[in-house]
Motif scaffolding. Structure first.
Motif, mmCIF file in Angstrom:
data_model
loop_
_atom_site.group_PDB
_atom_site.id
_atom_site.type_symbol
_atom_site.label_atom_id
_atom_site.label_comp_id
_atom_site.label_asym_id
_atom_site.label_seq_id
_atom_site.Cartn_x
_atom_site.Cartn_y
_atom_site.Cartn_z
ATOM 1 N N GLN A 164 22.014 -62.383 -53.708
ATOM 2 C CA GLN A 164 22.672 -61.272 -52.860
ATOM 3 C C GLN A 164 23.608 -60.546 -53.765
ATOM 4 O OE1 GLN A 164 24.946 -63.160 -49.998
ATOM 5 N NE2 GLN A 164 25.223 -61.141 -48.682
ATOM 6 N N ARG A 167 21.498 -58.302 -56.022
ATOM 7 C CA ARG A 167 21.190 -56.863 -55.042
ATOM 8 C C ARG A 167 22.369 -55.840 -55.067
ATOM 9 N NH1 ARG A 167 18.024 -60.047 -50.383
ATOM 10 N NH2 ARG A 167 15.993 -60.469 -51.418
ATOM 11 N N SER A 168 23.561 -56.570 -55.041
ATOM 12 C CA SER A 168 24.723 -55.753 -54.654
ATOM 13 C C SER A 168 25.115 -55.040 -55.836
ATOM 14 C CB SER A 168 25.918 -56.585 -53.853
ATOM 15 O OG SER A 168 26.193 -57.542 -54.780
#
Length: 174
Positions: A164, A167-168
């Protein structure tokens, strides 16, 4: 992820799992409470003495709660030792029953709280005291999570959290 000093050495995912466990324990407990209070009301209406009615109603609630704990709250617990689990569940449930009934007994006969509503209040106070004991006992002794499963869950949560973050970060750099 590293543990925060405020979390007592636990990772945020472990705290999240504990909060989830407490919430599920509460849902099962509330359903058991409804079963117990309905049973208690029926038994009191038949003229049964308050402490005895509470004991019978609690036994009925214990049976329904076991199903909820075993198959929902602690479904990941070690299933190889089911007879041990049931035995310990019954032992700790009976201890909780004694705590709960003791509180009701003191309120009923010590303070003279004998009306139906006072019996319900005494029952609720007894349940509150016994619930703290039951939660600790069930999670510590009865429904033990298989250590490998907990470690695998921690590893999976760390991988997902890292993914995550990637991705960010990738989204921000575009």
């Amino acid at each position: 992820m590293t543990a925060s000093p405020l979390s007592g050495g636990r990772t945020p995912s472990a705290l999240r799992r504990l909060a989830n466990e407490v919430a599920k324990f509460g849902v099962v407990g509330i359903s058991g409470l409804v079963v117990q209070l309905v049973s208690l009301s029926i038994l009191l209406d038949t003229g049964m003495q308050p402490v005895r009615a509470n004991i019978v109603a609690t036994v009925i609630a214990i049976a329904t709660n076991y199903v909820g704990y075993r198959y929902w709250v602690y479904r990941g617990a070690d299933k190889k030792t089911r007879s041990r689990e049931i035995s310990l569940f019954l032992v700790f449930s009976v201890i909780g029953l004694v705590i709960q009934s003791g509180v009701l007994y003191l309120l009923t006969y010590g303070l003279g709280m004998t009306t139906k509503i006072e019996t319900f209040i005494g029952t609720m106070v007894g349940i509150a005291v016994a619930t703290v004991f039951r939660f600790w006992a069930y999670r510590t002794w009865v429904f033990r999570v298989v250590p490998q499963a907990e470690e695998a869950l921690d590893a999976a949560e760390q991988i997902l959290a890292a993914e995550q973050v990637k991705r960010s970060t990738a989204t921000r750099t575009r």
